[in-house]
Design a protein around this motif. Structure first.
Motif, PDB file in Angstrom:
ATOM      1  N   ALA A   1       0.794  -1.220  -0.103  1.00  0.00           N
ATOM      2  CA  ALA A   1      -0.095   0.189   0.019  1.00  0.00           C
ATOM      3  C   ALA A   1       0.817   1.199  -0.017  1.00  0.00           C
ATOM      4  N   CYS A   2       0.315   2.543  -0.513  1.00  0.00           N
ATOM      5  CA  CYS A   2       1.179   3.566  -0.377  1.00  0.00           C
ATOM      6  C   CYS A   2       1.436   3.928   0.957  1.00  0.00           C
ATOM      7  N   LEU A   3       2.326   4.822   1.365  1.00  0.00           N
ATOM      8  CA  LEU A   3       2.625   5.316   2.471  1.00  0.00           C
ATOM      9  C   LEU A   3       2.113   6.373   2.936  1.00  0.00           C
ATOM     10  N   SER A   4       1.671   6.652   4.231  1.00  0.00           N
ATOM     11  CA  SER A   4       1.102   7.860   4.900  1.00  0.00           C
ATOM     12  C   SER A   4       2.412   8.675   5.667  1.00  0.00           C
ATOM     13  N   LEU A   5       1.939   9.741   6.385  1.00  0.00           N
ATOM     14  CA  LEU A   5       2.830  10.366   7.274  1.00  0.00           C
ATOM     15  C   LEU A   5       2.810  10.083   8.526  1.00  0.00           C
ATOM     16  N   GLY A   6       2.162   8.714   8.814  1.00  0.00           N
ATOM     17  CA  GLY A   6       1.893   8.169   9.933  1.00  0.00           C
ATOM     18  C   GLY A   6       0.515   7.935  10.531  1.00  0.00           C
ATOM     19  N   CYS A   7      -0.553   8.360   9.647  1.00  0.00           N
ATOM     20  CA  CYS A   7      -1.826   8.054   9.825  1.00  0.00           C
ATOM     21  C   CYS A   7      -2.163   6.556   9.171  1.00  0.00           C
ATOM     22  N   PRO A   8      -3.119   6.106   9.837  1.00  0.00           N
ATOM     23  CA  PRO A   8      -3.731   4.912   9.242  1.00  0.00           C
ATOM     24  C   PRO A   8      -4.458   5.267   8.129  1.00  0.00           C
ATOM     25  N   MET A   9      -4.320   5.075   6.888  1.00  0.00           N
ATOM     26  CA  MET A   9      -5.188   5.540   5.479  1.00  0.00           C
ATOM     27  C   MET A   9      -5.773   4.095   4.954  1.00  0.00           C
ATOM     28  N   LEU A  10      -6.933   4.360   4.675  1.00  0.00           N
ATOM     29  CA  LEU A  10      -8.016   3.505   3.992  1.00  0.00           C
ATOM     30  C   LEU A  10      -8.343   3.860   2.437  1.00  0.00           C
ATOM     31  N   SER A  11      -8.698   3.088   1.746  1.00  0.00           N
ATOM     32  CA  SER A  11      -9.313   3.579   0.400  1.00  0.00           C
ATOM     33  C   SER A  11     -10.694   4.193   0.847  1.00  0.00           C
ATOM     34  N   LEU A  12     -11.274   5.083  -0.050  1.00  0.00           N
ATOM     35  CA  LEU A  12     -12.485   5.654   0.138  1.00  0.00           C
ATOM     36  C   LEU A  12     -13.610   4.728   0.408  1.00  0.00           C
ATOM     37  N   LYS A  13     -13.467   3.699  -0.240  1.00  0.00           N
ATOM     38  CA  LYS A  13     -14.734   2.655   0.022  1.00  0.00           C
ATOM     39  C   LYS A  13     -14.565   1.997   1.264  1.00  0.00           C
ATOM     40  N   ALA A  14     -13.445   1.749   1.446  1.00  0.00           N
ATOM     41  CA  ALA A  14     -13.101   1.258   3.075  1.00  0.00           C
ATOM     42  C   ALA A  14     -13.544   2.114   4.092  1.00  0.00           C
ATOM     43  N   LEU A  15     -13.107   3.471   4.001  1.00  0.00           N
ATOM     44  CA  LEU A  15     -13.597   4.545   4.980  1.00  0.00           C
ATOM     45  C   LEU A  15     -14.961   4.516   5.073  1.00  0.00           C
ATOM     46  N   THR A  16     -15.756   4.689   3.964  1.00  0.00           N
ATOM     47  CA  THR A  16     -17.132   4.777   3.765  1.00  0.00           C
ATOM     48  C   THR A  16     -17.873   3.708   4.667  1.00  0.00           C
ATOM     49  N   GLN A  17     -17.079   2.546   4.309  1.00  0.00           N
ATOM     50  CA  GLN A  17     -17.917   1.405   4.842  1.00  0.00           C
ATOM     51  C   GLN A  17     -17.817   1.480   6.686  1.00  0.00           C
ATOM     52  N   SER A  18     -16.538   1.800   6.941  1.00  0.00           N
ATOM     53  CA  SER A  18     -16.003   1.923   8.571  1.00  0.00           C
ATOM     54  C   SER A  18     -16.979   3.026   8.945  1.00  0.00           C
ATOM     55  N   ALA A  19     -17.033   4.310   8.470  1.00  0.00           N
ATOM     56  CA  ALA A  19     -17.944   5.234   8.857  1.00  0.00           C
ATOM     57  C   ALA A  19     -19.260   4.810   9.206  1.00  0.00           C
ATOM     58  N   LYS A  20     -20.088   3.911   8.471  1.00  0.00           N
ATOM     59  CA  LYS A  20     -21.372   3.643   8.868  1.00  0.00           C
ATOM     60  C   LYS A  20     -21.468   3.037  10.238  1.00  0.00           C
ATOM     61  N   TYR A  21     -20.400   2.044  10.575  1.00  0.00           N
ATOM     62  CA  TYR A  21     -20.181   1.652  12.191  1.00  0.00           C
ATOM     63  C   TYR A  21     -19.971   2.700  12.890  1.00  0.00           C
ATOM     64  N   LEU A  22     -18.855   3.501  12.657  1.00  0.00           N
ATOM     65  CA  LEU A  22     -18.487   4.634  13.765  1.00  0.00           C
ATOM     66  C   LEU A  22     -19.653   5.553  13.794  1.00  0.00           C
ATOM     67  N   ASP A  23     -20.297   6.118  12.876  1.00  0.00           N
ATOM     68  CA  ASP A  23     -21.164   7.087  12.697  1.00  0.00           C
ATOM     69  C   ASP A  23     -22.619   6.469  13.554  1.00  0.00           C
ATOM     70  N   GLU A  24     -22.808   5.170  13.624  1.00  0.00           N
ATOM     71  CA  GLU A  24     -23.838   4.518  14.214  1.00  0.00           C
ATOM     72  C   GLU A  24     -23.586   4.563  15.653  1.00  0.00           C
ATOM     73  N   SER A  25     -22.513   4.247  15.954  1.00  0.00           N
ATOM     74  CA  SER A  25     -22.245   4.050  17.391  1.00  0.00           C
ATOM     75  C   SER A  25     -22.307   5.204  18.328  1.00  0.00           C
ATOM     76  N   LYS A  26     -23.284   4.783  19.583  1.00  0.00           N
ATOM     77  CA  LYS A  26     -23.491   5.775  20.323  1.00  0.00           C
ATOM     78  C   LYS A  26     -22.084   6.086  21.279  1.00  0.00           C
ATOM     79  N   LYS A  27     -21.467   5.176  21.308  1.00  0.00           N
ATOM     80  CA  LYS A  27     -20.146   5.258  22.250  1.00  0.00           C
ATOM     81  C   LYS A  27     -19.135   5.310  21.529  1.00  0.00           C
ATOM     82  N   THR A  28     -18.016   5.729  22.241  1.00  0.00           N
ATOM     83  CA  THR A  28     -16.611   5.821  21.636  1.00  0.00           C
ATOM     84  C   THR A  28     -16.043   4.472  21.070  1.00  0.00           C
ATOM     85  N   VAL A  29     -15.722   4.128  19.781  1.00  0.00           N
ATOM     86  CA  VAL A  29     -15.139   3.087  19.605  1.00  0.00           C
ATOM     87  C   VAL A  29     -13.634   3.200  19.781  1.00  0.00           C
ATOM     88  N   ILE A  30     -12.967   1.791  20.208  1.00  0.00           N
ATOM     89  CA  ILE A  30     -11.523   1.646  20.455  1.00  0.00           C
ATOM     90  C   ILE A  30     -10.998   0.965  19.141  1.00  0.00           C
TER      91      ILE A  30
END
Length: 192
Positions: free
Chosen positions: A158-187
């Protein structure tokens, strides 16, 4: 007879694919899952969902996992980048740092905080909870997407970041559904 052989091969291949799909320990050690279950227990974190990054896995392979802690199953797997400073020349091993300007990924547990829209589009702030990642906010280490991160596994890194965990747009969009629906902080737990 040919139909029987075809059916037999089909059943075996389905069984093999299913067993590989559920073969979590190879990419996500049970001890790491138990560690996070124990960490969130009794705290004001999401008890049912966590995200794991196994930096020991080659960057061209799936090593980012949204995990159902309640039912012990992977909900999403994706390619995730690591920091350019984590690369050791002529080695497959990685190095990690909590230091500003190192461009290295940091290991440990993070709180995934609120999202915002920045130069990479939607991103999630990460607050480091361990001595190995306490500078995450200061270093602007966030979960975000970038077009150079592929959706599918390949032999290429995969390409490299400056230290951040980077995903594809499709993967982040899928993760966002889980994160945005969570009422509590995810670890998020990054390990090596």
């Amino acid at each position: 007879m040919k139909k029987f052989i075809f059916l037999f091969i089909f059943i075996i291949s389905c069984f093999k694919a299913e067993s590989q799909e559920n073969n979590v320990p190879e990419v996500l050690p049970a001890a790491k899952v138990v560690e996070i279950k124990n960490f969130v227990k009794g705290k004001d974190y999401n008890q049912d969902l966590a995200i794991f990054i196994n930096f020991k896995t080659y960057s061209g392979k799936y090593r980012y996992f949204v995990y159902d802690l309640k039912n012990d199953k992977i909900l999403q797997k994706a390619i995730v980048s690591h920091g350019s400073g984590s690369v050791i020349k002529n080695s497959e091993a990685l190095k990690f740092s909590n230091t500003e300007g190192s461009y290295q990924s940091s290991l440990g547990k993070y709180e995934i905080l609120g999202s915002y829209s920045g130069k990479f589009g939607k991103a999630y702030r990460l607050n480091g909870l361990d001595a190995t990642n306490t500078n995450a906010m200061q270093r602007a280490i966030v979960l975000h997407s970038l077009g150079c991160v592929p959706d599918q596994e390949s032999q290429s890194p995969a390409c490299l970041s400056l230290g951040c965990p980077m995903l594809s747009l499709k993967a982040l969009t899928q993760s966002a559904k889980y994160l945005d629906e969570s009422k509590k902080t995810v670890i998020l737990y990054a390990f090596y």
